[in-house]
Design a protein around this motif. Structure first.
Motif, PDB file in Angstrom:
ATOM      1  N   HIS A 257       0.915  -1.278   0.138  1.00 56.14           N
ATOM      2  CA  HIS A 257      -0.055   0.049  -0.204  1.00 56.14           C
ATOM      3  C   HIS A 257       0.679   1.401   0.186  1.00 56.14           C
ATOM      4  O   HIS A 257       1.097   1.846  -1.064  1.00 56.14           O
ATOM      5  CB  HIS A 257      -1.038  -0.099   1.071  1.00 56.14           C
ATOM      6  CG  HIS A 257      -1.816  -1.213   0.987  1.00 56.14           C
ATOM      7  ND1 HIS A 257      -2.732  -1.613  -0.096  1.00 56.14           N
ATOM      8  CD2 HIS A 257      -2.105  -2.230   1.797  1.00 56.14           C
ATOM      9  CE1 HIS A 257      -3.442  -2.655   0.241  1.00 56.14           C
ATOM     10  NE2 HIS A 257      -2.939  -2.956   1.213  1.00 56.14           N
ATOM     11  N   CYS A 279      -1.104  -1.048  -4.704  1.00 58.44           N
ATOM     12  CA  CYS A 279      -2.200  -1.462  -4.872  1.00 58.44           C
ATOM     13  C   CYS A 279      -3.260  -0.402  -5.509  1.00 58.44           C
ATOM     14  O   CYS A 279      -4.387  -0.002  -4.476  1.00 58.44           O
ATOM     15  CB  CYS A 279      -2.958  -2.115  -3.682  1.00 58.44           C
ATOM     16  SG  CYS A 279      -1.835  -3.396  -3.037  1.00 58.44           S
ATOM     17  N   THR A 281      -6.200  -0.129  -7.415  1.00 61.29           N
ATOM     18  CA  THR A 281      -7.699  -0.260  -7.601  1.00 61.29           C
ATOM     19  C   THR A 281      -8.162  -0.154  -6.001  1.00 61.29           C
ATOM     20  O   THR A 281      -9.165   0.536  -6.078  1.00 61.29           O
ATOM     21  CB  THR A 281      -7.919  -1.324  -8.152  1.00 61.29           C
ATOM     22  OG1 THR A 281      -7.199  -2.515  -7.996  1.00 61.29           O
ATOM     23  CG2 THR A 281      -7.866  -1.234  -9.654  1.00 61.29           C
ATOM     24  N   ALA A 282      -7.780  -0.891  -4.944  1.00 62.81           N
ATOM     25  CA  ALA A 282      -8.290  -0.913  -3.775  1.00 62.81           C
ATOM     26  C   ALA A 282      -7.924   0.492  -3.089  1.00 62.81           C
ATOM     27  O   ALA A 282      -8.863   0.931  -2.350  1.00 62.81           O
ATOM     28  CB  ALA A 282      -7.391  -2.051  -2.966  1.00 62.81           C
ATOM     29  N   LYS A 285     -10.855   2.621  -4.261  1.00 63.89           N
ATOM     30  CA  LYS A 285     -12.138   2.438  -3.798  1.00 63.89           C
ATOM     31  C   LYS A 285     -12.397   2.609  -2.492  1.00 63.89           C
ATOM     32  O   LYS A 285     -13.218   3.108  -1.536  1.00 63.89           O
ATOM     33  CB  LYS A 285     -12.418   1.008  -4.130  1.00 63.89           C
ATOM     34  CG  LYS A 285     -13.915   0.462  -3.883  1.00 63.89           C
ATOM     35  CD  LYS A 285     -14.465  -0.449  -4.503  1.00 63.89           C
ATOM     36  CE  LYS A 285     -15.983  -1.060  -4.279  1.00 63.89           C
ATOM     37  NZ  LYS A 285     -15.767  -1.857  -3.071  1.00 63.89           N
ATOM     38  N   GLY A 310      -3.459  -6.537  -6.600  1.00 64.10           N
ATOM     39  CA  GLY A 310      -4.867  -6.469  -6.753  1.00 64.10           C
ATOM     40  C   GLY A 310      -5.748  -6.324  -5.380  1.00 64.10           C
ATOM     41  O   GLY A 310      -6.883  -5.954  -5.597  1.00 64.10           O
ATOM     42  N   ASP A 311      -5.028  -6.575  -4.483  1.00 65.38           N
ATOM     43  CA  ASP A 311      -5.723  -6.771  -2.994  1.00 65.38           C
ATOM     44  C   ASP A 311      -6.793  -7.474  -2.817  1.00 65.38           C
ATOM     45  O   ASP A 311      -6.690  -8.612  -2.268  1.00 65.38           O
ATOM     46  CB  ASP A 311      -6.030  -5.309  -2.653  1.00 65.38           C
ATOM     47  CG  ASP A 311      -5.904  -4.995  -1.241  1.00 65.38           C
ATOM     48  OD1 ASP A 311      -5.032  -5.671  -0.445  1.00 65.38           O
ATOM     49  OD2 ASP A 311      -6.413  -3.851  -0.710  1.00 65.38           O
ATOM     50  N   SER A 316     -10.498  -3.820  -4.405  1.00 60.51           N
ATOM     51  CA  SER A 316     -10.431  -3.500  -6.028  1.00 60.51           C
ATOM     52  C   SER A 316     -11.418  -4.235  -6.577  1.00 60.51           C
ATOM     53  O   SER A 316     -12.165  -3.750  -7.606  1.00 60.51           O
ATOM     54  CB  SER A 316      -9.039  -3.811  -6.276  1.00 60.51           C
ATOM     55  OG  SER A 316      -9.002  -5.387  -6.809  1.00 60.51           O
ATOM     56  N   ASN A 317     -11.885  -5.249  -5.975  1.00 62.46           N
ATOM     57  CA  ASN A 317     -12.977  -6.311  -6.385  1.00 62.46           C
ATOM     58  C   ASN A 317     -12.648  -7.127  -7.574  1.00 62.46           C
ATOM     59  O   ASN A 317     -13.408  -7.843  -8.273  1.00 62.46           O
ATOM     60  CB  ASN A 317     -14.335  -5.490  -7.004  1.00 62.46           C
ATOM     61  CG  ASN A 317     -14.988  -5.207  -5.597  1.00 62.46           C
ATOM     62  OD1 ASN A 317     -14.369  -4.370  -4.888  1.00 62.46           O
ATOM     63  ND2 ASN A 317     -16.267  -5.158  -5.387  1.00 62.46           N
ATOM     64  N   HIS A 318     -11.295  -6.866  -8.203  1.00 61.81           N
ATOM     65  CA  HIS A 318     -10.753  -7.805  -9.183  1.00 61.81           C
ATOM     66  C   HIS A 318      -9.287  -8.001  -9.083  1.00 61.81           C
ATOM     67  O   HIS A 318      -8.634  -7.069  -8.767  1.00 61.81           O
ATOM     68  CB  HIS A 318     -11.224  -7.228 -10.685  1.00 61.81           C
ATOM     69  CG  HIS A 318     -10.369  -5.975 -10.925  1.00 61.81           C
ATOM     70  ND1 HIS A 318      -9.202  -5.976 -11.263  1.00 61.81           N
ATOM     71  CD2 HIS A 318     -11.063  -4.736 -10.983  1.00 61.81           C
ATOM     72  CE1 HIS A 318      -8.904  -4.494 -11.565  1.00 61.81           C
ATOM     73  NE2 HIS A 318      -9.946  -3.767 -11.394  1.00 61.81           N
ATOM     74  N   ARG A 323      -6.115  -3.958 -16.173  1.00 61.47           N
ATOM     75  CA  ARG A 323      -7.007  -2.909 -15.505  1.00 61.47           C
ATOM     76  C   ARG A 323      -6.223  -1.925 -14.626  1.00 61.47           C
ATOM     77  O   ARG A 323      -6.017  -0.724 -14.642  1.00 61.47           O
ATOM     78  CB  ARG A 323      -8.308  -3.294 -15.179  1.00 61.47           C
ATOM     79  CG  ARG A 323      -9.207  -3.765 -16.039  1.00 61.47           C
ATOM     80  CD  ARG A 323     -10.438  -4.478 -15.336  1.00 61.47           C
ATOM     81  NE  ARG A 323     -11.387  -3.489 -14.756  1.00 61.47           N
ATOM     82  CZ  ARG A 323     -12.477  -4.100 -13.907  1.00 61.47           C
ATOM     83  NH1 ARG A 323     -12.721  -5.285 -13.756  1.00 61.47           N
ATOM     84  NH2 ARG A 323     -13.052  -3.048 -13.313  1.00 61.47           N
ATOM     85  N   MET A 324      -5.340  -2.801 -14.006  1.00 63.51           N
ATOM     86  CA  MET A 324      -4.471  -2.075 -12.695  1.00 63.51           C
ATOM     87  C   MET A 324      -3.419  -1.209 -13.837  1.00 63.51           C
ATOM     88  O   MET A 324      -3.032   0.015 -13.247  1.00 63.51           O
ATOM     89  CB  MET A 324      -3.745  -3.020 -11.967  1.00 63.51           C
ATOM     90  CG  MET A 324      -4.466  -3.502 -10.801  1.00 63.51           C
ATOM     91  SD  MET A 324      -3.822  -4.598  -9.659  1.00 63.51           S
ATOM     92  CE  MET A 324      -4.354  -6.153 -10.003  1.00 63.51           C
TER      93      MET A 324
END
Ligand code: ZN
Length: 456
Positions: A257, A279, A281-282, A285, A310-311, A316-318, A323-324
């Motif tokens: 992180h 991370c 995406t996480a 969010k 991706g966490d 991140s949910n994925h 996408r990252m």
């Protein structure tokens, strides 16, 4: 022996070559030749030849921070749950009822998602209760991985979550012996490291003990060191300088992180060779203030090894590295109003060779070069996002989606072959996951909520 011939090959090798008509020759688990197609000469007739004329070939991605188990309750948490209630009200109740079967199916689901989006190696975040059982499932799926077990000593929870410092270290030692055997984690596909929860849940003694354990076993160790915004009511404000004073920061340390850092922190991370798992995406969010505050470009400029994670299934949910990559290649450009920040070359390095370095595997994976393990991804060029193919790196980072991943090889084995997972029954796993997920939510005393009426 497998020959992948006449592809567009993004090697990420020392010279960062991109071959427009290239071939890769694989013998067993190892890459033995990579180069222009005319120069790659198999010493004998290959067992299989893959025509890659309509393919782009890359090294497999390396995801350095994933909570496998949370894939079983992916998407359960609604957006308006305050971030500081995530753990006590939702995740702890869910983790406390997690069974071995839950962990295995979550791992298989997460693994299939990673394979189908080009990831071949991952590092679990340190939140498993049955790492040896999960290791067997990951081996069966055919992925390369490092796993860790739930480790803390300052916080508590129901039953197995309660650990003294000694119990936590003993459980980790037992895991290293069981999963790594005598190999120090370099033999099989799956290894284990001491991976701590961190952020105020681990004592100095536990952190020092984990580092000593890692050194003794010749592996890395890691910790979620959130470095959240000072205004947040989290207990992750263990200063890096304090950690350094304990002698635990070095090249085998991986911290995850790490959004809020000052210049002195970044210099310290660079000096000690500490690896960072970013991370993105996480962080977005969970509103960590990434765009405004994260110092990722500065860390990279200073020579800190930064990879991507991706966490989690409700963070991140994925676990989709494509996408990252798109996100980190664009968010810092916009935040800094500077198009030169985070070029696609840097971002692809984060997803491949930097990930490999973070997991101390850079001599074995992370690029397509003779002598490395054969972890590679074949993308179907006959998808609109790959046309025209004027700059393959731009297509990969800015345009490609997981739906163009056709085949994935890990350790010389095609785990995804022309769109089909070869190692496990994918459909059966999806069906079982639906059942296990609902049972787990019920056992945890939680409800599946929806703001819109969900009817039959
Ligand atoms: Zn995490």
């Amino acid at each position: 022996m497998i020959l992948v011939e006449h592809g567009t090959i993004i090697t990420v090798d020392a010279g960062r070559r991109i071959l427009t008509d290239g071939s890769v020759l694989i013998d067993g688990a190892e890459i033995v030749q990579v180069g222009p197609a005319r120069d790659v000469r198999p010493p004998r007739v290959p067992d299989r030849v893959i025509d890659a004329r309509r393919m782009v070939v890359t090294p497999g991605f390396v995801d350095t921070h994933v909570h496998l188990s949370e894939h079983l309750n992916r998407g359960l948490l609604l957006d308006d749950i305050p971030v500081d209630r995530y753990l006590p009200d939702w995740l702890i109740p869910l983790y406390s009822v997690m069974t071995a079967e839950d962990e295995v199916h979550a791992a298989l689901l997460a693994g299939i998602e990673m394979i189908r989006t080009g990831t071949t190696t991952f590092c679990e975040a340190g939140t498993l209760f049955e790492p040896a059982v999960v290791a067997a499932a990951v081996e069966r799926l055919g992925m390369r991985a490092i796993l860790g077990r739930w480790t803390w000593d300052l916080e508590s929870g129901p039953d197995r979550m309660r650990q003294s410092t000694r119990e936590a270290l003993c459980a980790n030692e037992a895991m290293l012996e069981q999963v790594n055997g005598g190999s120090g984690g370099s033999g099989g596909l799956v290894a284990a490291w001491p991976l701590l929860l961190g952020f105020g849940t681990c004592s100095e003694e536990l952190i020092r003990g984990a580092k000593a354990l890692a050194d003794r076993h010749g592996v890395g160790w890691g910790m979620m060191h959130l470095a959240s915004h000072p205004s947040r009511k989290t207990r992750d404000r263990l200063p890096l300088a304090t950690l350094d004073g304990w002698g635990v920061l070095g090249p085998n340390a991986k911290l995850s992180h790490m959004v809020y850092l000052d210049d002195a922190d970044i210099r310290l991370l660079a000096r000690r060779g500490v690896k960072i798992s970013h991370c993105p995406t996480a962080a977005l969010k969970h509103t960590k203030g990434l765009a405004a505050h994260a110092r990722v470009p500065e860390m990279i400029a200073r020579g800190v090894c930064v990879s991507l994670g991706g966490d989690s299934g409700n963070g991140s949910n994925h676990f989709d590295m494509l996408r990252m990559m798109y996100l980190v290649a664009t968010i810092y450009k916009d935040a800094r109003l500077d198009v030169t920040v985070m070029p696609p070359e840097t971002v692809l390095e984060m997803a491949t060779i930097r990930g490999a370095e973070s997991l101390l595997m850079e001599r074995r994976i992370g690029s397509l070069e003779p002598g490395k393990r054969a972890d590679l991804v074949l993308y179907d060029r006959d998808q609109p996002e790959w046309r025209p193919l004027l700059n393959p790196l731009n297509n990969l980072v800015y345009a490609a989606t997981g739906s163009s991943v056709r085949s994935v090889m890990i350790d010389g084995r095609l785990v995804l072959d022309d769109g089909r997972i070869t190692t496990v029954d994918e459909r059966a796993i999806y069906e079982r996951v639906e059942v296990l997920a609902r049972e787990q939510v019920r056992r945890a005393g939680l409800t599946i909520e929806s703001r819109w009426p969900t009817t039959g």
